[in-house]
Write a protein that holds these residues in place. Sequence first.
Motif, PDB file in Angstrom:
ATOM      1  N   ARG A 184       0.832  -1.218   0.000  1.00  0.00           N
ATOM      2  CA  ARG A 184       0.000   0.000   0.000  1.00  0.00           C
ATOM      3  C   ARG A 184       0.861   1.260   0.000  1.00  0.00           C
ATOM      4  O   ARG A 184       2.057   1.214   0.288  1.00  0.00           O
ATOM      5  N   SER A 185       0.209   2.387  -0.252  1.00  0.00           N
ATOM      6  CA  SER A 185       0.889   3.683  -0.138  1.00  0.00           C
ATOM      7  C   SER A 185       1.211   3.945   1.324  1.00  0.00           C
ATOM      8  O   SER A 185       0.471   3.535   2.211  1.00  0.00           O
ATOM      9  N   MET A 186       2.271   4.668   1.525  1.00  0.00           N
ATOM     10  CA  MET A 186       2.617   5.089   2.878  1.00  0.00           C
ATOM     11  C   MET A 186       2.323   6.580   2.945  1.00  0.00           C
ATOM     12  O   MET A 186       2.572   7.307   1.987  1.00  0.00           O
ATOM     13  N   ARG A 187       1.780   7.024   4.079  1.00  0.00           N
ATOM     14  CA  ARG A 187       1.351   8.433   4.174  1.00  0.00           C
ATOM     15  C   ARG A 187       2.307   9.240   5.052  1.00  0.00           C
ATOM     16  O   ARG A 187       2.720   8.775   6.122  1.00  0.00           O
ATOM     17  N   LEU A 188       2.654  10.409   4.572  1.00  0.00           N
ATOM     18  CA  LEU A 188       3.498  11.318   5.342  1.00  0.00           C
ATOM     19  C   LEU A 188       2.649  12.502   5.786  1.00  0.00           C
ATOM     20  O   LEU A 188       1.690  12.865   5.103  1.00  0.00           O
ATOM     21  N   THR A 189       2.982  13.070   6.913  1.00  0.00           N
ATOM     22  CA  THR A 189       2.258  14.269   7.346  1.00  0.00           C
ATOM     23  C   THR A 189       3.229  15.303   7.891  1.00  0.00           C
ATOM     24  O   THR A 189       4.266  14.946   8.469  1.00  0.00           O
ATOM     25  N   ASP A 190       2.856  16.553   7.746  1.00  0.00           N
ATOM     26  CA  ASP A 190       3.698  17.578   8.329  1.00  0.00           C
ATOM     27  C   ASP A 190       3.625  17.559   9.836  1.00  0.00           C
ATOM     28  O   ASP A 190       2.597  17.284  10.430  1.00  0.00           O
ATOM     29  N   GLY A 191       4.716  17.834  10.409  1.00  0.00           N
ATOM     30  CA  GLY A 191       4.990  18.268  11.738  1.00  0.00           C
ATOM     31  C   GLY A 191       5.663  19.596  11.555  1.00  0.00           C
ATOM     32  O   GLY A 191       5.388  20.247  10.564  1.00  0.00           O
ATOM     33  N   THR A 237       0.020  10.886  14.891  1.00  0.00           N
ATOM     34  CA  THR A 237       0.325  10.610  13.480  1.00  0.00           C
ATOM     35  C   THR A 237      -0.250   9.246  13.092  1.00  0.00           C
ATOM     36  O   THR A 237      -0.884   9.081  12.049  1.00  0.00           O
ATOM     37  N   ARG A 238      -0.033   8.271  13.962  1.00  0.00           N
ATOM     38  CA  ARG A 238      -0.549   6.921  13.697  1.00  0.00           C
ATOM     39  C   ARG A 238      -2.074   6.936  13.643  1.00  0.00           C
ATOM     40  O   ARG A 238      -2.697   6.364  12.750  1.00  0.00           O
ATOM     41  N   GLU A 239      -2.682   7.610  14.607  1.00  0.00           N
ATOM     42  CA  GLU A 239      -4.147   7.678  14.653  1.00  0.00           C
ATOM     43  C   GLU A 239      -4.711   8.366  13.403  1.00  0.00           C
ATOM     44  O   GLU A 239      -5.825   8.084  12.990  1.00  0.00           O
ATOM     45  N   ALA A 240      -3.927   9.283  12.853  1.00  0.00           N
ATOM     46  CA  ALA A 240      -4.391   9.962  11.633  1.00  0.00           C
ATOM     47  C   ALA A 240      -4.166   9.084  10.408  1.00  0.00           C
ATOM     48  O   ALA A 240      -4.393   9.512   9.276  1.00  0.00           O
ATOM     49  N   GLY A 241      -3.669   7.873  10.613  1.00  0.00           N
ATOM     50  CA  GLY A 241      -3.467   6.932   9.512  1.00  0.00           C
ATOM     51  C   GLY A 241      -2.169   7.179   8.758  1.00  0.00           C
ATOM     52  O   GLY A 241      -1.985   6.661   7.661  1.00  0.00           O
ATOM     53  N   VAL A 281      12.250   0.942   6.043  1.00  0.00           N
ATOM     54  CA  VAL A 281      11.377   1.631   7.002  1.00  0.00           C
ATOM     55  C   VAL A 281       9.954   1.079   6.906  1.00  0.00           C
ATOM     56  O   VAL A 281       9.270   0.908   7.916  1.00  0.00           O
ATOM     57  N   MET A 282       9.513   0.734   5.695  1.00  0.00           N
ATOM     58  CA  MET A 282       8.169   0.146   5.561  1.00  0.00           C
ATOM     59  C   MET A 282       8.053  -1.130   6.404  1.00  0.00           C
ATOM     60  O   MET A 282       7.034  -1.380   7.036  1.00  0.00           O
ATOM     61  N   PHE A 283       9.124  -1.920   6.391  1.00  0.00           N
ATOM     62  CA  PHE A 283       9.100  -3.124   7.241  1.00  0.00           C
ATOM     63  C   PHE A 283       9.152  -2.731   8.717  1.00  0.00           C
ATOM     64  O   PHE A 283       8.385  -3.232   9.536  1.00  0.00           O
ATOM     65  N   GLU A 284      10.055  -1.828   9.038  1.00  0.00           N
ATOM     66  CA  GLU A 284      10.279  -1.510  10.462  1.00  0.00           C
ATOM     67  C   GLU A 284       9.036  -0.955  11.149  1.00  0.00           C
ATOM     68  O   GLU A 284       8.795  -1.235  12.317  1.00  0.00           O
ATOM     69  N   ILE A 285       8.265  -0.162  10.443  1.00  0.00           N
ATOM     70  CA  ILE A 285       7.099   0.424  11.117  1.00  0.00           C
ATOM     71  C   ILE A 285       5.842  -0.429  10.956  1.00  0.00           C
ATOM     72  O   ILE A 285       4.749  -0.018  11.329  1.00  0.00           O
ATOM     73  N   GLY A 286       6.018  -1.609  10.382  1.00  0.00           N
ATOM     74  CA  GLY A 286       4.883  -2.536  10.297  1.00  0.00           C
ATOM     75  C   GLY A 286       3.985  -2.302   9.094  1.00  0.00           C
ATOM     76  O   GLY A 286       2.917  -2.890   8.984  1.00  0.00           O
ATOM     77  N   HIS A 287       4.436  -1.443   8.177  1.00  0.00           N
ATOM     78  CA  HIS A 287       3.577  -1.102   7.041  1.00  0.00           C
ATOM     79  C   HIS A 287       3.323  -2.302   6.128  1.00  0.00           C
ATOM     80  O   HIS A 287       2.255  -2.444   5.537  1.00  0.00           O
ATOM     81  N   ILE A 288       4.322  -3.175   6.026  1.00  0.00           N
ATOM     82  CA  ILE A 288       4.178  -4.324   5.127  1.00  0.00           C
ATOM     83  C   ILE A 288       3.387  -5.445   5.809  1.00  0.00           C
ATOM     84  O   ILE A 288       2.565  -6.099   5.183  1.00  0.00           O
ATOM     85  N   ASP A 289       3.645  -5.625   7.110  1.00  0.00           N
ATOM     86  CA  ASP A 289       3.077  -6.797   7.783  1.00  0.00           C
ATOM     87  C   ASP A 289       1.720  -6.555   8.432  1.00  0.00           C
ATOM     88  O   ASP A 289       0.975  -7.487   8.679  1.00  0.00           O
ATOM     89  N   GLU A 290       1.449  -5.300   8.755  1.00  0.00           N
ATOM     90  CA  GLU A 290       0.231  -5.048   9.517  1.00  0.00           C
ATOM     91  C   GLU A 290      -0.884  -4.522   8.617  1.00  0.00           C
ATOM     92  O   GLU A 290      -0.614  -3.989   7.555  1.00  0.00           O
ATOM     93  N   PRO A 291      -2.138  -4.665   9.080  1.00  0.00           N
ATOM     94  CA  PRO A 291      -3.246  -4.146   8.271  1.00  0.00           C
ATOM     95  C   PRO A 291      -3.173  -2.625   8.137  1.00  0.00           C
ATOM     96  O   PRO A 291      -2.486  -1.962   8.926  1.00  0.00           O
ATOM     97  N   ALA A 292      -3.876  -2.087   7.179  1.00  0.00           N
ATOM     98  CA  ALA A 292      -3.872  -0.631   6.951  1.00  0.00           C
ATOM     99  C   ALA A 292      -4.274   0.099   8.228  1.00  0.00           C
ATOM    100  O   ALA A 292      -5.112  -0.383   8.982  1.00  0.00           O
ATOM    101  N   ARG A 293      -3.666   1.257   8.448  1.00  0.00           N
ATOM    102  CA  ARG A 293      -3.995   2.028   9.647  1.00  0.00           C
ATOM    103  C   ARG A 293      -5.318   2.759   9.446  1.00  0.00           C
ATOM    104  O   ARG A 293      -5.451   3.523   8.492  1.00  0.00           O
ATOM    105  N   PRO A 294      -6.274   2.559  10.344  1.00  0.00           N
ATOM    106  CA  PRO A 294      -7.509   3.331  10.195  1.00  0.00           C
ATOM    107  C   PRO A 294      -7.217   4.809  10.405  1.00  0.00           C
ATOM    108  O   PRO A 294      -6.340   5.163  11.192  1.00  0.00           O
TER     109      PRO A 294
END
Length: 689
Positions: free
Chosen positions: A60-67, A109-113, A302-315
């Motif tokens: 899936r796409s990975m989402r970035l957000t400003d801080g 950030t995580r909660e915002a998906g 980083v996609m692996f490290e933060i669980g992006h590949i293995d875990e379900p999409a973040r709501p």
Amino acid sequence: MSSHDSHDPHAGEQAFRNRGLDIGDRVSALLAALTLDEKLGLCSGRNFWETRSVPRLGIRSMRLTDGPRGVAFHSTWRRGTAFPSGIALGASWDTDLARRHGEALGRETREAGAHVVLGPAVNLCRTPMCGRTFEYLTEDPHLNARLTVSYVRGVQGEKVAACVKHFAANNQESKRMQVSAQVSQRALRELYLPAFEAAVREGGAQAVMSAYNGVNGTKAGENEALLWDVLREEWGFEGFVVSDWFAARKATSAEACIRAGMSLAMPGRWSRYRMRDLREAVRRGRLHEEDLDRALRGLLRVMFEIGHIDEPARPRRRGISTPDSQVLAREIAAAGITMLRNEAGLLPLDASRLRKVAVLGPTARQRNCLPLWGGSAGVWPPHEITPADGIREALGRSAEIVDDPAGADAAIVCVGLSHRPGGDSEGVDRKHFDLPSAQVALIRKTAATNPNTIVILVAGGPVSMDWAEDVSSVLVAWYPGMEGGRAIADVLTGAVNPSGRLPVTFPRRLPDSPAHRSGRTFPGDGREVLYQEGVFVGYRHFDREDIAPSFPFGHGLSYSDFEYSDLQVEHARWEGEGGLGVSFSVRNRGDRDGAEVVQLYVGDPESSVPRPPRELRAFEKRFLRAGESARIRFELQVRDLAWFCESPLGWRAEPGGFEIEIGSSSRDIRLRGRFELVKDWFLAVGPTV
Ligand code: BGC
């Protein structure tokens, strides 16, 4: 069973899903599974905030957000907690708060998906006039590094990548896309790179944003020496480099960025990464697939490290700003409020004795937390407590809040800047060092009418303060975030004992500031800006030239009074092996509990090259109850004594006498000691940047 056995669910193209492999092998397996076009696609975003997906492989796409100040509305459509801006965190000198700020930001950030937050912003405050000084932390590389490491660890503990920005030497907004910072290797290493280095080596930062500007003639985003040799080879960075937004449009070519080690160009199709051109570059051998793999490796890792590949999409939840984060925002704001002056102990105000309090000035009711307000750091929180709101809430029940200072028990004048372009704002530098003349006139008029005048400065950095001696008390609130008004009231009433310390020198006049020798040293001629002051930035310059600032680096008053004694430097003669212990006692001899920021400076008067008279090498914010004492111990390493030598390249600590100073600010030294380094030290590093 062979890895190609058809019964193995991880066989072939899906081998990267095998959680039994280590991450490096999973990344290699994924790279092997990706087609050339898929790889080229991953090198730039799909839109403003997302990477491209690879549907064929279920990525899936990975989402970035400003801080870095909070989760930005403009990148998530969520109203996040607006924490105080970076310089307020810098003024807290509190690494534990930096970690908690990072944790709360990571959680939101995580909660915002989202998966990556674009912060912390750790460029050094080279001049008060930089439009983004408010976002950055300090003029001192050690304070910068310590806060950065804690912040990054906090964010990343939440399985969100922290993106440390803007790498490197992005110290002004004027012509930021064109200008090249012409800076010595020594100044880079001693001042501008340490926070990035610490973020990577100690904080394990997973992402770095390359800056818009050039560094010594080569754009940061295609600067192989910076992005590859220093960041990856020397510091061991394994994450990904993302361009600053639109920076790749100004690059020589997409392949130059990829070759230099940039993993991701943002945002999406505006980055000028045309698939057809990139394919052609590969076909013609201008871009080798190994270079592409080398740049992408960190992104996939980083996609692996933060669980992006293995875990379900973040709501993508709504309501990401929680009451806990808002309480934390208030705590950080209060911890950063810096009391510069408090004549005759006017503060704290005794609420029970006040009948009438005047609240005046343009920043009393000014809102600072709005979408894109100040630029990309703008956060739109669910609410904002202005100074006037906070004061009314704390004092309004017992006292009458008025706007006429005559006859009031105290007059609180709120002045400062705003995020309007030309003030504290991204994209343009500040236009004026002075406060608007109407504000200065208001301060003077109020002080002439009311002897109990308190000025609250809301600003992202130094302003001239020749009015300070006319008033009883001065508090710098910086941009204190959504709960700022409450934090200000906490300090005014003494519910919080102030413990903020200036993370930047407040010059008396702008020309005293080292970057302001000429137009070529700031803001430059549009092509180049010359960092002629070298390592003498901030207090390093003021101390060397013996210039009195309005208020020095590290300064900040408390309602308590701290006494220092019994300095012990553990070796009079030191070989440089292990650590050198330095200890001393501090006692809160006031009648209120409070925190002191103890500061250790090192001086090398016998050096063979010009060095600053003192440099911050250790500090701690220590809470002490009234009457309580503590023994503080720091341990210096040989690198804390070193300067950066340009030929041969490396850190050099020369034998001879060193001075240790322990103080409550850089100009309020309470204890002095000495020791002798008896060995010559040289720690070599890689190529020039
Ligand atoms: C800023 C970055 C920011 C990015 C995305 C750029 O203009 O320099 O700090 O993260 O935009 O909004």
